[in-house]
Design a protein around this motif. Sequence first.
Motif, PDB file in Angstrom:
ATOM      1  N   THR A  74     133.324 -62.581-107.928  1.00 16.25           N
ATOM      2  CA  THR A  74     133.274 -61.542-106.911  1.00 16.25           C
ATOM      3  C   THR A  74     132.257 -61.931-105.842  1.00 16.25           C
ATOM      4  O   THR A  74     131.434 -62.825-106.056  1.00 16.25           O
ATOM      5  CB  THR A  74     132.826 -60.201-107.519  1.00 16.25           C
ATOM      6  OG1 THR A  74     131.495 -60.378-108.010  1.00 16.25           O
ATOM      7  CG2 THR A  74     133.728 -59.774-108.654  1.00 16.25           C
ATOM      8  N   ASP A  77     136.715 -47.443-109.363  1.00 12.04           N
ATOM      9  CA  ASP A  77     137.732 -48.224-110.072  1.00 12.04           C
ATOM     10  C   ASP A  77     139.147 -47.944-109.578  1.00 12.04           C
ATOM     11  O   ASP A  77     140.086 -47.870-110.360  1.00 12.04           O
ATOM     12  CB  ASP A  77     137.667 -47.959-111.575  1.00 12.04           C
ATOM     13  CG  ASP A  77     136.317 -48.337-112.135  1.00 12.04           C
ATOM     14  OD1 ASP A  77     135.754 -49.341-111.653  1.00 12.04           O
ATOM     15  OD2 ASP A  77     135.823 -47.623-113.022  1.00 12.04           O
ATOM     16  N   GLY A  78     139.315 -47.764-108.294  1.00 10.58           N
ATOM     17  CA  GLY A  78     140.655 -47.601-107.757  1.00 10.58           C
ATOM     18  C   GLY A  78     141.167 -46.169-107.757  1.00 10.58           C
ATOM     19  O   GLY A  78     142.264 -45.906-107.275  1.00 10.58           O
ATOM     20  N   VAL A 134     130.874 -51.525-104.839  1.00 14.34           N
ATOM     21  CA  VAL A 134     131.665 -52.684-104.447  1.00 14.34           C
ATOM     22  C   VAL A 134     132.807 -52.853-105.443  1.00 14.34           C
ATOM     23  O   VAL A 134     132.591 -52.817-106.651  1.00 14.34           O
ATOM     24  CB  VAL A 134     130.779 -53.950-104.427  1.00 14.34           C
ATOM     25  CG1 VAL A 134     131.609 -55.185-104.098  1.00 14.34           C
ATOM     26  CG2 VAL A 134     129.663 -53.774-103.419  1.00 14.34           C
ATOM     27  N   GLY A 135     134.031 -52.985-104.950  1.00 14.74           N
ATOM     28  CA  GLY A 135     135.162 -53.162-105.850  1.00 14.74           C
ATOM     29  C   GLY A 135     135.835 -51.876-106.270  1.00 14.74           C
ATOM     30  O   GLY A 135     136.708 -51.879-107.121  1.00 14.74           O
ATOM     31  N   ALA A 136     135.444 -50.754-105.654  1.00 13.13           N
ATOM     32  CA  ALA A 136     136.058 -49.479-106.040  1.00 13.13           C
ATOM     33  C   ALA A 136     137.457 -49.316-105.448  1.00 13.13           C
ATOM     34  O   ALA A 136     138.168 -48.387-105.801  1.00 13.13           O
ATOM     35  CB  ALA A 136     135.165 -48.318-105.598  1.00 13.13           C
ATOM     36  N   GLY A 137     137.839 -50.198-104.537  1.00  9.69           N
ATOM     37  CA  GLY A 137     139.184 -50.137-103.967  1.00  9.69           C
ATOM     38  C   GLY A 137     139.246 -49.487-102.607  1.00  9.69           C
ATOM     39  O   GLY A 137     140.328 -49.186-102.107  1.00  9.69           O
ATOM     40  N   PHE A 152     136.847 -67.624-108.137  1.00 12.09           N
ATOM     41  CA  PHE A 152     137.255 -66.483-108.937  1.00 12.09           C
ATOM     42  C   PHE A 152     136.110 -65.505-109.180  1.00 12.09           C
ATOM     43  O   PHE A 152     136.254 -64.541-109.912  1.00 12.09           O
ATOM     44  CB  PHE A 152     137.863 -66.955-110.263  1.00 12.09           C
ATOM     45  CG  PHE A 152     139.094 -67.794-110.067  1.00 12.09           C
ATOM     46  CD1 PHE A 152     140.213 -67.259-109.447  1.00 12.09           C
ATOM     47  CD2 PHE A 152     139.117 -69.125-110.440  1.00 12.09           C
ATOM     48  CE1 PHE A 152     141.345 -68.015-109.230  1.00 12.09           C
ATOM     49  CE2 PHE A 152     140.247 -69.908-110.221  1.00 12.09           C
ATOM     50  CZ  PHE A 152     141.367 -69.346-109.620  1.00 12.09           C
ATOM     51  N   VAL A 163     149.224 -52.108-107.465  1.00 13.63           N
ATOM     52  CA  VAL A 163     148.784 -52.655-108.746  1.00 13.63           C
ATOM     53  C   VAL A 163     147.463 -53.392-108.616  1.00 13.63           C
ATOM     54  O   VAL A 163     147.274 -54.186-107.701  1.00 13.63           O
ATOM     55  CB  VAL A 163     149.865 -53.592-109.325  1.00 13.63           C
ATOM     56  CG1 VAL A 163     149.337 -54.372-110.515  1.00 13.63           C
ATOM     57  CG2 VAL A 163     151.085 -52.774-109.703  1.00 13.63           C
ATOM     58  N   SER A 164     146.559 -53.108-109.517  1.00 18.45           N
ATOM     59  CA  SER A 164     145.226 -53.703-109.633  1.00 18.45           C
ATOM     60  C   SER A 164     144.345 -53.464-108.404  1.00 18.45           C
ATOM     61  O   SER A 164     143.324 -54.099-108.236  1.00 18.45           O
ATOM     62  CB  SER A 164     145.297 -55.203-109.946  1.00 18.45           C
ATOM     63  OG  SER A 164     145.498 -55.950-108.792  1.00 18.45           O
ATOM     64  N   GLU A 165     144.741 -52.538-107.525  1.00 20.70           N
ATOM     65  CA  GLU A 165     143.868 -52.226-106.398  1.00 20.70           C
ATOM     66  C   GLU A 165     143.411 -50.763-106.418  1.00 20.70           C
ATOM     67  O   GLU A 165     142.232 -50.470-106.477  1.00 20.70           O
ATOM     68  CB  GLU A 165     144.563 -52.541-105.077  1.00 20.70           C
ATOM     69  CG  GLU A 165     144.727 -54.022-104.851  1.00 20.70           C
ATOM     70  CD  GLU A 165     145.237 -54.377-103.478  1.00 20.70           C
ATOM     71  OE1 GLU A 165     145.275 -55.575-103.183  1.00 20.70           O
ATOM     72  OE2 GLU A 165     145.606 -53.473-102.690  1.00 20.70           O
TER      73      GLU A 165
END
Lengths: 505, 327
Positions: free
Chosen positions: A144, A473-474, A291-294, A142, A269-271
Amino acid sequence: MGHVLETRGITKNFTGTKALDDVSIYVEPGEVHGIVGENGAGKSTLMKILSGIYRKDSGEIFLNGKQVEFNNPNEAIQSGIGIVHQEVSIVPNLSVAENIFANRQPVNALGLINRKQMNQDTMALLEEFGARDIDPGGQVRFLTIAQQQVLEILKAMSCNPSVLILDEPTSSLTDNESEALFASIRRLKEKGTSFIYISHHLDEIFKICDSISILKDGRFVCRADVKDIDQPFIVRNMVGREITDEYGSGQKQRTAGEVIFEARQLGRVSEFAKVDFKLRKSEIVGVFGLVGAGRTELASSFVGLTQPETGELYFEGKPVKIRSMKQAISMGMAYVSEDRKNSGLFLKKTIRDNIVANKLKKIAKGPFISKKTGDRMAEDAIDRYSVACSSKEQLAGDLSGGNQQKILVAEWLSDVPRVLIVDEPTKGIDVGSRSQIYGFINDLANQGTAVMMISSDLMEIIGMSDRVVVMKDGFVAGEVAKEDMTEEHILSIATGVNQERGIPS
Amino acid sequence: MKFLKNLVRQREFTIVAVIFTICVVMSFASPIFLTFGNIKALLMGIATSGIICVSMCILMVSGGIDMSVGSVMGFSAVITGMLIKASCPIVVSILAGLLVGTGIGLLNGFIVCKVGISAFITTLAGLNMYRGLTYVVTHGFHQSDLGAKFNAIGQSTLFGIQLPVYYCIILVIIGDILLRRSRFFRQSYYVGSNPAAARVSGINTDLVLMFNYALTGFSAALAGIIYASRSGSASVTAGSGMEVKVITAVIIGGASMSGGEGSVIGAFFGAFLTGLIMNVLTLLSIDVNWQQFVVGATLLIAVMIDTLNNKRRMNQSRKQSRRARID
């Protein structure tokens, strides 16, 4: 002599090819020693020998003045050589603490694992590294990717090695996390730990290393103190030629044409959410974000790997639903994935099989696959991308990381696609091959392909893109035109430091 | 609170909850269900497979699998039986049977690790080979009349319950503690989840796997001998179909075919649940032919719930990490 670690005349052969040829390097106590070289120069092989994964054919290794032989990784760890591998090697179902203390868990009087002690020790390590957001008892799957990378480093550090080998440790870290890593390295350096640092990012070499050794084609070229040299010196010695126009801005002959691919208010959703995005003919659009910006998630939904839940996609002005990768390919889209190990390459297949994997129809005669056409394609690709391999029958899994990336690029760029999506196309690739790949992308764009290039490398984004879309953040946080592209400007949008500048008018 | 939350998340907890619910419902549905006789029969029914579940679970956690346990069970039992009938001392006969089982396990492990043939194929071949050998050495005859002393191992009772039930429970407890808390057994999780990572962490993956195969062979032999003692005869067909039963139970208990997860106690609950379902269907006089269907469906549902749960949690943790970044 006082070297912590020294190799003398290390040689290693792999079925016919000389991976290492008489390599002698040394590391002084308390220094960070960089090893640089192109893909396939032998860096990883040398590190695998030092950490007991491979056995050398000949040569000697000295640790603290004593000659050592490693028959397995355990012996290397015991003697005091720690290594953080390029590929994250965690065990997803176990806790953070158990991953760090794999096989070295503290035990109580009965010989049973003392979980409390283990979690406390982990906590101490996490605090020292400044990673308090990680729960020692939480399952690693779980976390990253960046947190997992941190874990790898902590795991190696927890053995208190006298030499710690870091192989591309920042490849999946954000800038902040990289800085935290550098701070830890400096701290440990003061305590007397020595480091071997491998990176393709030359700026990192200058930031953290005291000295370097350069390898080329399995041979040792030279050793130098970082304060005495500059970037061109390194490049010259590792590539054997000067690289001037890395991003090929000289060969740009194109003006953006009509919109070929468009997303309107796309969301999952959530992406990512409310994404408006346009790709024009003969245009390279860089997509930047932390990293993780979508970014990857967005690309996946463009090529049918996932389905957007809201919004529409338009291809040449007409609304489309892309339900599968197959459909995307038939429309003339190509996708080079970021994750070459899991969703890109067939590691257990030959180079040839990989290159033809997405064009079986094209090389088929009736229901049968033409071996001849496939062979020719593979040979062309190996030639064109100068893949370092023994033959087209070599397994993709046996190639170095950079050469694997080249195969992946070759698989997708052999045609002129109408839309090309590349995700981190030069991750783990050396300077020489990198400028080659840039050349191919530029060629395609010149011929009319609309290119979406996702990258975390700001220099690459600025050097290659005609237009940059920044995600955070997406959401699409902003768009930057060619003339406004500076590192500070793009970063400030991506991090949201300077909101008012980030929102396009 | 956090402890409770973690407890509820465990696969073991779900199974126990299901078992408990079935028990409550059945205590109303059938007057026989809660009788001592029925509970005894239920426990006795899973004692043999439960013993093999312990080692099969450890093996599957380390990424292996053994299809040959049923045949090894039968083969080891007839070896012991034949030796007893040839008037060998009972202890020697039993040790010989155990040695044969362990040896077969070790051979399986050797072929998988050192020769590099897939575990499924190796042990599938074993399933046929050792059942065949059982018939060859016995010419197809059961080995009965093994003597009261030998039969006492499986037939004596303590507090009215036959000994195999105790054997099974003791082994489950020891196995669970070892796999959870001992450094050596814990290695299985690393080996099963990511062999390359295990190797670079200094774990001897071949040693772990070969040990686990040998252990599985050993416990199959042990189960076979106990089964023979309990039924008073080493039958040539003893243990056929056992591999399917055991693997089903282990997977219901939380292990996966790809290794790296599962627990011994979970595997035991899995075995208990399948035994319970059989028992319930019999008590409710439902057509016997439904039994196999229901066990299969249970397996599928258990794995499905787990898969869906994991997906949901993956999504949650992704959202959380995003929120953390925004803050």
